[in-house]
Design an enzyme around this catalytic site. Structure first.
Site, PDB file in Angstrom:
ATOM      1  N   ALA A  66      31.335  30.844  -9.997  1.00  0.00           N
ATOM      2  CA  ALA A  66      32.028  30.562 -11.254  1.00  0.00           C
ATOM      3  C   ALA A  66      32.634  29.170 -11.188  1.00  0.00           C
ATOM      4  CB  ALA A  66      33.130  31.597 -11.465  1.00  0.00           C
ATOM      5  N   GLY A 105      29.990  33.881  -7.637  1.00  0.00           N
ATOM      6  CA  GLY A 105      29.164  34.190  -8.796  1.00  0.00           C
ATOM      7  C   GLY A 105      27.719  33.760  -8.610  1.00  0.00           C
ATOM      8  N   GLU A 108      26.233  36.570  -6.858  1.00  0.00           N
ATOM      9  CA  GLU A 108      26.217  37.698  -7.805  1.00  0.00           C
ATOM     10  C   GLU A 108      25.083  37.535  -8.819  1.00  0.00           C
ATOM     11  OE1 GLU A 108      30.488  37.116  -8.572  1.00  0.00           O
ATOM     12  OE2 GLU A 108      30.689  39.278  -8.262  1.00  0.00           O
ATOM     13  N   GLU A 128      35.312  34.683  -2.831  1.00  0.00           N
ATOM     14  CA  GLU A 128      36.373  34.795  -3.845  1.00  0.00           C
ATOM     15  C   GLU A 128      37.734  35.107  -3.244  1.00  0.00           C
ATOM     16  OE1 GLU A 128      33.316  35.908  -4.179  1.00  0.00           O
ATOM     17  OE2 GLU A 128      32.619  35.786  -6.270  1.00  0.00           O
TER      18      GLU A 128
HETATM   19  N1  3HC Z   1      33.896  25.433  -9.464  1.00  0.00           N
HETATM   20  C1  3HC Z   1      34.261  24.184  -9.819  1.00  0.00           C
HETATM   21  N2  3HC Z   1      34.148  23.114  -9.021  1.00  0.00           N
HETATM   22  C2  3HC Z   1      33.633  23.306  -7.799  1.00  0.00           C
HETATM   23  C3  3HC Z   1      33.220  24.571  -7.351  1.00  0.00           C
HETATM   24  C4  3HC Z   1      33.369  25.667  -8.249  1.00  0.00           C
HETATM   25  N3  3HC Z   1      32.983  26.897  -7.916  1.00  0.00           N
HETATM   26  N4  3HC Z   1      32.749  24.453  -6.088  1.00  0.00           N
HETATM   27  C5  3HC Z   1      32.847  23.164  -5.766  1.00  0.00           C
HETATM   28  N5  3HC Z   1      33.377  22.470  -6.786  1.00  0.00           N
HETATM   29  C6  3HC Z   1      33.608  21.009  -6.850  1.00  0.00           C
HETATM   30  C7  3HC Z   1      34.617  20.536  -5.822  1.00  0.00           C
HETATM   31  O1  3HC Z   1      35.931  20.641  -6.314  1.00  0.00           O
HETATM   32  C8  3HC Z   1      34.197  19.115  -5.585  1.00  0.00           C
HETATM   33  O2  3HC Z   1      34.676  18.343  -6.643  1.00  0.00           O
HETATM   34  P1  3HC Z   1      35.095  16.808  -6.428  1.00  0.00           P
HETATM   35  O3  3HC Z   1      33.846  16.136  -5.920  1.00  0.00           O
HETATM   36  O4  3HC Z   1      35.522  16.378  -7.769  1.00  0.00           O
HETATM   37  O5  3HC Z   1      36.197  16.832  -5.421  1.00  0.00           O
HETATM   38  C9  3HC Z   1      32.681  19.178  -5.732  1.00  0.00           C
HETATM   39  O6  3HC Z   1      32.394  20.385  -6.459  1.00  0.00           O
HETATM   40  C10 3HC Z   1      31.936  19.241  -4.407  1.00  0.00           C
HETATM   41  O7  3HC Z   1      32.518  20.266  -3.612  1.00  0.00           O
HETATM   42  P2  3HC Z   1      32.813  20.063  -2.053  1.00  0.00           P
HETATM   43  O8  3HC Z   1      33.482  18.753  -1.830  1.00  0.00           O
HETATM   44  O9  3HC Z   1      33.477  21.290  -1.583  1.00  0.00           O
HETATM   45  O10 3HC Z   1      31.308  19.946  -1.493  1.00  0.00           O
HETATM   46  P3  3HC Z   1      30.665  20.525  -0.172  1.00  0.00           P
HETATM   47  O11 3HC Z   1      29.267  20.138  -0.213  1.00  0.00           O
HETATM   48  O12 3HC Z   1      31.523  20.183   0.996  1.00  0.00           O
HETATM   49  O13 3HC Z   1      30.744  22.133  -0.326  1.00  0.00           O
HETATM   50  C11 3HC Z   1      30.481  24.266  -1.404  1.00  0.00           C
HETATM   51  C12 3HC Z   1      30.015  22.789  -1.313  1.00  0.00           C
HETATM   52  C13 3HC Z   1      30.171  24.987  -0.108  1.00  0.00           C
HETATM   53  C14 3HC Z   1      29.753  24.903  -2.551  1.00  0.00           C
HETATM   54  C15 3HC Z   1      32.006  24.269  -1.641  1.00  0.00           C
HETATM   55  O14 3HC Z   1      32.313  23.416  -2.711  1.00  0.00           O
HETATM   56  C16 3HC Z   1      32.593  25.613  -1.959  1.00  0.00           C
HETATM   57  O15 3HC Z   1      32.861  26.391  -1.078  1.00  0.00           O
HETATM   58  N6  3HC Z   1      32.843  25.870  -3.265  1.00  0.00           N
HETATM   59  C17 3HC Z   1      33.556  27.030  -3.714  1.00  0.00           C
HETATM   60  C18 3HC Z   1      32.713  28.268  -3.657  1.00  0.00           C
HETATM   61  C19 3HC Z   1      33.491  29.438  -4.209  1.00  0.00           C
HETATM   62  O16 3HC Z   1      34.627  29.691  -3.850  1.00  0.00           O
HETATM   63  N7  3HC Z   1      32.856  30.182  -5.118  1.00  0.00           N
HETATM   64  C20 3HC Z   1      33.472  31.294  -5.733  1.00  0.00           C
HETATM   65  C21 3HC Z   1      33.966  30.888  -7.070  1.00  0.00           C
HETATM   66  S1  3HC Z   1      34.843  32.176  -7.865  1.00  0.00           S
HETATM   67  C22 3HC Z   1      33.628  33.145  -8.505  1.00  0.00           C
HETATM   68  O17 3HC Z   1      32.465  32.893  -8.364  1.00  0.00           O
HETATM   69  C23 3HC Z   1      34.136  34.301  -9.302  1.00  0.00           C
HETATM   70  C24 3HC Z   1      33.023  35.253  -9.630  1.00  0.00           C
HETATM   71  O18 3HC Z   1      33.049  36.314  -8.710  1.00  0.00           O
HETATM   72  C25 3HC Z   1      33.177  35.822 -11.021  1.00  0.00           C
END
Ligand code: 3HC
Length: 692
Positions: A66, A105, A108, A128
């Site tokens: 997400a 997501g 998912e 999450e």
């Molecule tokens: N939403 C919005 N922005 C995101 C994002 C997300 N899910 N994931 C990463 N970004 C953004 C970061 O803030 C960063 O932005 P910036 O360049 O402006 O600082 C950019 O994308 C790149 O991210 P990273 O610097 O972290 O890049 P890496 O290559 O080091 O890592 C990654 C990539 C492994 C995908 C890491 O970004 C990560 O772990 N992201 C979060 C994953 C996550 O927690 N997903 C769950 C989301 S909640 C969800 O899905 C709810 C659902 O169940 C309904």
């Protein structure tokens, strides 16, 4: 190729429709992306020539889940669940083709497809929980239906990434295909599926994996018990467990509803707001406004380490772990041997726990060049000094380094308090000098304070920041100040903790309050762990503090079984009568009438002066932003992430309340509590300090 919208394309290769998501940097599932996927699937379904659909992603990764920036804003249609319903209901097989990471997501989404193929370097997971929420798009219901309840509990409550190989072994990925050929191989896989004529497989219909856990609440009870310490204070892990239990006990649709309700509750919680803030804060910390991201960095192929003690050894391990050779210099053979033996022991312990192979242990040890001569640092690209914390000693070392290090080499000090500019001033190249302050245990704690001196060159700062990332640290750029960011704030807390025990509290009261707040331990338990006699000698003892008095009677902390607390053979602490007597005696000697002190006062007096100091640090420009201060505390001192960090916590309480409390304490306790100008102003303007 048809562009469905700016971020989704649909094309057809023979009988296979291929949907490509392209929303850099990480294909987070924004409203536009969700709408595009749903529309593309609907079109592919309507296209009679398409017999199967491949869902693939452009760029560096499949999908990071997400779009976290959308949380807390009014929801936009279509929801991810609605998109999943379209996919799952498709009358032709939908195959997710995964590279990079499929997270949250993103996984998912893949779980609502009928098949998943991936390249071997791919990873997946449901992280999450780290954002204070739970998978809210069926992850808690679908994952157990493939991997079973126990494995799902582990994955969902840890948020850990799983490698493609493990995912394939668990049945989460149906096939691993060649690296670099994902699109074609996924299309070939789709053709095989069509040819096989196999009926469509929906994860929601599977039961075999969850059936063994049905009617067995003890599985969940045991899991809770086993992880109680790890989950302490967090709300999300318990919700994750309940949702997986629902997957086992309830029909799919009911389970989904149950998960949704938990998700809605968590996403609106203070804890999740704090954890999401921490996620972005960590990424912000890497950005330094006047040093662009593309600033060329210096090559660091060999590191020199001066000092093989606890800090020097721990710091060296970070580089060895990253495959960077380290020359370690000590003043005598014994100290050098001891330092190397400790590093080896640490690695062997990791090997015993299965985290490292013995071959890796030897590989890392082989990267060390031990030496007794500073001259051997001549070929190092970066030298870090971790010797005795005395300005004169540091100056002597840097004077010598100036004569030894090759041109362009970076010279860093691991000092935790001292003035980097003064250290740099003894060299002919202050532009190459900076602080690299690691936190104990240096091979474990994630924080690296990169201390930018007045004359430090930009590319030197950029190199230290990039190197920090390379060795798995969270690097935060800070300015020169006594104790920089972390220890400067810690000193405030320590002063109040010492005052509190003189005025009426006992060390265990202070420790309990801070532990209950969520910190790993309070200041007195921490002092016992570090050793009370650090920097103490009978000659320099004034006998005016409890700590000194304890040292005088050989209570040196955990290491000799007695300090503020008494310790049994398992290092279990109990309050000490002796300590209590010493404290009462000291209070008497200082003419203090002891009084009952409430837990609330203990908490406020330990935490608010830290917040106040944080505001002063910001005011002075010694931190780039408030969130950097929070990252220092989250990654260097075990501040509970569900409270965001001291500055975020101040906003949670309400800045006006914090200011009012500080003003009240200032009246009764003196100017140490005088609120910082920035704090007062920010409160008046009704702004958030954590956004400064
Ligand atoms: N939403 C919005 N922005 C995101 C994002 C997300 N899910 N994931 C990463 N970004 C953004 C970061 O803030 C960063 O932005 P910036 O360049 O402006 O600082 C950019 O994308 C790149 O991210 P990273 O610097 O972290 O890049 P890496 O290559 O080091 O890592 C990654 C990539 C492994 C995908 C890491 O970004 C990560 O772990 N992201 C979060 C994953 C996550 O927690 N997903 C769950 C989301 S909640 C969800 O899905 C709810 C659902 O169940 C309904």
């Amino acid at each position: 190729m048809t562009a469905i919208n700016d971020v989704v394309d649909l094309t057809r290769e023979g009988e296979i429709a291929v949907i490509t998501l392209d929303s850099p940097p990480v294909n987070a599932l924004s409203a536009q992306l969700r709408a595009g996927i749903a529309q593309a699937v609907e079109q592919a379904v309507a296209d009679d020539a398409a017999k199967a659909i491949v869902l693939t992603c452009a760029g560096r990764t499949f999908c990071a889940g997400a779009d976290i920036t959308e949380f807390g804003k009014p929801p936009k249609d279509p929801s991810l669940s609605a998109v999943q319903a379209v996919i799952e209901a498709a009358p032709k097989p939908v195959i997710a083709a995964i590279h990079g990471t499929a997270l949250g997501g993103g996984l998912e989404l893949a779980l609502s497809c009928h098949y998943r193929v991936a390249v071997p370097s791919a990873r997946c997971g449901l992280p999450e929980v780290k954002l204070g929420i739970l998978p809210g798009a069926g992850g808690t219901q679908r994952l157990p239906r493939i991997v079973g309840a126990e494995q799902a509990l582990e994955m969902i409550t840890s948020g850990a990434h799983v490698t493609a190989k493990d995912a394939a072994a668990m049945g989460l990925f149906d096939k691993l295909v060649a690296e670099g050929n994902l699109r074609e191989d996924a299309i070939a896989f789709a053709r095989e599926v069509i040819a096989s004529g196999a009926p469509l497989k929906k994860v929601r219909d599977l039961d075999e994996a969850i059936a063994p856990a049905r009617g067995k609440p003890e599985i969940f009870a045991e899991f809770r018990k086993k992880n109680a310490r790890k989950f302490r204070g967090f709300e999300a892990p318990e919700a994750c467990i309940q949702a997986v239990e629902a997957a086992v006990e309830k029909p799919f649709e009911e389970g989904l509803k149950f998960e949704r309700a938990l998700f809605e509750k968590l996403v609106a919680s203070e804890q999740s707001a704090a954890q999401r803030y921490a996620f972005f804060a960590e990424r912000e910390a890497a950005k330094i406004p006047d040093i662009p991201k593309d600033t060329p960095t210096r090559e660091i192929a060999r590191v020199g380490m001066i000092g093989a003690g606890t800090m020097g050894g721990g710091i060296s391990m970070n580089f060895l772990n990253a495959g960077i050779p380290v020359t370690i210099v000590e003043t005598n053979q014994d100290a050098l041997d001891r330092g190397l033996a400790t590093i080896r022991k640490n690695y062997e312990n990791s090997a015993k726990r299965g985290r490292l192979s013995m071959e890796d242990v030897e590989k890392r040890m082989a990267l060390i060049t031990p030496s007794l001569a500073l001259d051997d640092l001549a070929d190092c690209d970066l030298v870090i000094e971790a010797v005795f914390e005395l300005m004169e000693v540091k100056k002597e070392i840097f004077t010598k380094l100036d004569g030894i290090c090759k041109p362009g080499a970076i010279m860093a000090s691991n000092t935790s308090y001292l003035d980097i500019d003064k250290i740099a001033s003894v060299t002919s190249r202050p532009g190459d000098v900076l602080g690299m302050h690691f936190f104990s245990p240096a091979n474990v704690m994630r924080l690296l304070e990169v201390v930018r001196g007045e004359k430090t060159e930009k590319d030197v700062v950029a190199t230290a920041m990039a190197l920090g990332k390379r060795i798995g640290k969270v690097a935060v750029c800070v300015g020169v100040a006594h104790g920089f960011v972390g220890n400067r704030m810690l000193s405030e807390r320590q002063r109040e903790a010492n005052n509190l025990i003189m005025e009426g509290a006992m060390p265990w009261d202070v420790d309990r309050v801070l532990h209950d707040f969520g910190l790993p331990m309070g200041p007195f338990a921490m002092a016992d762990l570090a050793g009370l006699d650090l920097g103490w000698t009978p000659e320099n003892s004034t006998g005016e503090t409890a700590k000194e008095r304890l040292c005088e009677i050989d209570r040196r902390g955990q290491k000799n079984g007695k300090g503020f607390y008494d310790y049994d053979e398992n290092r279990k602490a109990t309050p000490s009568k002796v300590t209590e007597e010493i404290i009462l005696d000291l209070s008497r000697a200082k003419g203090i009438t002891r009084r009952a002190i409430s837990d609330q006062e203990i908490l406020e007096r330990c935490i608010y002066p830290m917040i106040n100091e944080g505001a002063k640090i910001l005011q002075e420009g010694k931190a780039l932003r408030a969130s950097d201060i929070d990252i220092v505390w989250l990654t260097g001192y075990g501040w509970p992430v569900y409270r965001g960090g001291p500055m975020f916590y101040a906003d949670t309480i309400g800045l006006d309340k914090v200011v009012a409390a500080l003003e009240t304490y200032a009246k009764s306790l003196g100017p140490d509590f005088e609120p910082a100008e920035l704090l007062v102003r920010t409160a008046k303007e009704g702004k958030r300090i954590s956004e400064m």
